[in-house]
Design a protein around this motif. Sequence first.
Motif, mmCIF file in Angstrom:
data_model
loop_
_atom_site.group_PDB
_atom_site.id
_atom_site.type_symbol
_atom_site.label_atom_id
_atom_site.label_comp_id
_atom_site.label_asym_id
_atom_site.label_seq_id
_atom_site.Cartn_x
_atom_site.Cartn_y
_atom_site.Cartn_z
ATOM 1 N N UNK A 22 58.664 39.253 14.621
ATOM 2 C CA UNK A 22 57.492 37.835 15.703
ATOM 3 C C UNK A 22 57.724 39.015 17.178
ATOM 4 N N UNK A 23 59.015 39.183 18.185
ATOM 5 C CA UNK A 23 59.058 40.163 19.046
ATOM 6 C C UNK A 23 58.837 41.430 19.132
ATOM 7 N N UNK A 24 59.472 42.179 17.512
ATOM 8 C CA UNK A 24 58.923 43.577 17.814
ATOM 9 C C UNK A 24 57.340 44.021 17.465
ATOM 10 N N UNK A 25 56.532 42.805 16.979
ATOM 11 C CA UNK A 25 54.935 42.769 16.595
ATOM 12 C C UNK A 25 54.623 42.799 18.137
ATOM 13 N N UNK A 26 54.861 42.218 18.447
ATOM 14 C CA UNK A 26 54.334 41.634 20.101
ATOM 15 C C UNK A 26 54.830 42.810 20.696
ATOM 16 N N UNK A 27 56.089 43.226 21.046
ATOM 17 C CA UNK A 27 55.818 44.691 21.994
ATOM 18 C C UNK A 27 55.031 45.653 21.569
ATOM 19 N N UNK A 28 55.110 46.025 19.895
ATOM 20 C CA UNK A 28 53.875 47.170 20.050
ATOM 21 C C UNK A 28 52.568 47.184 19.295
ATOM 22 N N UNK A 29 52.263 45.767 19.029
ATOM 23 C CA UNK A 29 50.836 45.068 19.008
ATOM 24 C C UNK A 29 49.714 45.656 19.932
ATOM 25 N N UNK A 30 48.834 46.995 19.266
ATOM 26 C CA UNK A 30 47.795 47.324 20.155
ATOM 27 C C UNK A 30 47.735 48.841 20.606
ATOM 28 N N UNK A 31 49.494 49.096 21.178
ATOM 29 C CA UNK A 31 50.242 50.392 21.620
ATOM 30 C C UNK A 31 49.667 51.387 20.717
ATOM 31 N N UNK A 32 49.064 52.384 21.182
ATOM 32 C CA UNK A 32 48.480 53.208 20.509
ATOM 33 C C UNK A 32 49.883 54.673 20.476
ATOM 34 N N UNK A 33 50.391 54.703 19.056
ATOM 35 C CA UNK A 33 51.495 55.750 19.068
ATOM 36 C C UNK A 33 52.264 55.122 19.285
ATOM 37 N N UNK A 34 52.569 53.301 19.025
ATOM 38 C CA UNK A 34 54.055 52.896 19.189
ATOM 39 C C UNK A 34 55.024 53.427 18.477
ATOM 40 N N UNK A 35 56.472 53.308 18.571
ATOM 41 C CA UNK A 35 57.501 54.155 17.436
ATOM 42 C C UNK A 35 58.482 53.355 17.555
ATOM 43 N N UNK A 36 59.065 52.213 16.149
ATOM 44 C CA UNK A 36 59.787 51.333 16.148
ATOM 45 C C UNK A 36 60.434 51.429 14.964
ATOM 46 N N UNK A 37 61.260 50.721 14.596
ATOM 47 C CA UNK A 37 62.791 50.953 13.077
ATOM 48 C C UNK A 37 62.681 50.105 12.930
ATOM 49 N N UNK A 38 63.995 49.488 12.062
ATOM 50 C CA UNK A 38 64.395 48.418 11.921
ATOM 51 C C UNK A 38 65.476 48.685 11.243
ATOM 52 N N UNK A 39 66.739 47.923 11.999
ATOM 53 C CA UNK A 39 68.049 48.123 11.553
ATOM 54 C C UNK A 39 68.812 47.068 11.238
ATOM 55 N N UNK A 40 70.188 47.504 10.099
ATOM 56 C CA UNK A 40 70.560 46.425 9.454
ATOM 57 C C UNK A 40 71.000 45.041 10.658
ATOM 58 N N UNK A 131 41.070 54.157 10.571
ATOM 59 C CA UNK A 131 41.837 55.293 10.698
ATOM 60 C C UNK A 131 40.253 56.042 10.839
ATOM 61 N N UNK A 132 39.056 55.855 9.538
ATOM 62 C CA UNK A 132 38.190 57.210 10.081
ATOM 63 C C UNK A 132 37.534 56.922 11.933
ATOM 64 N N UNK A 133 37.271 55.086 12.008
ATOM 65 C CA UNK A 133 36.321 55.130 12.926
ATOM 66 C C UNK A 133 37.159 55.517 14.001
ATOM 67 N N UNK A 136 37.462 58.436 14.869
ATOM 68 C CA UNK A 136 36.082 59.484 14.978
ATOM 69 C C UNK A 136 35.359 58.750 16.592
ATOM 70 N N UNK A 137 36.159 57.515 17.473
ATOM 71 C CA UNK A 137 36.662 57.041 18.870
ATOM 72 C C UNK A 137 37.369 58.542 19.533
ATOM 73 N N UNK A 138 38.570 58.977 19.285
ATOM 74 C CA UNK A 138 38.909 59.492 20.156
ATOM 75 C C UNK A 138 38.625 61.349 19.497
ATOM 76 N N UNK A 139 37.732 61.387 18.636
ATOM 77 C CA UNK A 139 36.889 62.781 18.730
ATOM 78 C C UNK A 139 38.404 63.826 17.816
#
Length: 211
Positions: A22-40, A131-133, A136-139
């Motif tokens: 939930x915290x991770x989603x809040x940190x990345x949601x809506x951010x273009x090019x977000x980079x994240x990964x889970x660890x044990x 993905x198509x839209x 198109x938005x970013x040409x």
Amino acid sequence: MSAKKYYTVWRGNQTGVFTSWAECRKAVEGYQGAIYKSFPDQEQAWKAFDGNYADYVGKEKKHVSKLSAAELKAIGKPNLDSISVDAACNSTNGLMEYQGVETKTGAKLFKMGPFKGGSNNIGEFLAIVHALSWCAKHNIKLPIYTDSRTAMVWVRNKKAKTRVEPTPENANLFNLIKRAEQWLKNNTWDNPLLKWETEAWGEIPADFGRK
């Protein structure tokens, strides 16, 4: 009970190590090019954060194909300068979500859901149209990979022929489907829509990793 996970966010609305999805989603949601990964464990997560994300993202176990050398040669290699999309639907609670990533790096371009009362095919269809839209938005005219032949047919026909019935619970999802179908009817695109050859290349880079 699922094992505890820690989430490292290198690029997002917030960066660092988070102790819940939930915290991770809040940190990345809506951010273009977000980079994240889970660890044990937390130690690995912080070590990764202090390092280079390229050493961790996309470094999963190498896929060993069961196809013959001749079959692999005929299929060829994927075009890494592309976008990959995928969907996941929980058979227990019916929640569906989808996402798109850079094929080469695994960097998230978009992620939507979870939606109630969906299906995997619906998610795959919406992921392609998103993905198509987005392109198109970013040409951008990058190829788009999907591992769903059904979704490719739906996109080609500009109609999601799902057997899922509309209900009050999934009304928002069906509204999204209608919008996607309308977008396909009102727009054209040059992006090649390609089938990800899972047997040859392993799981698609946008895979949610829940198999």
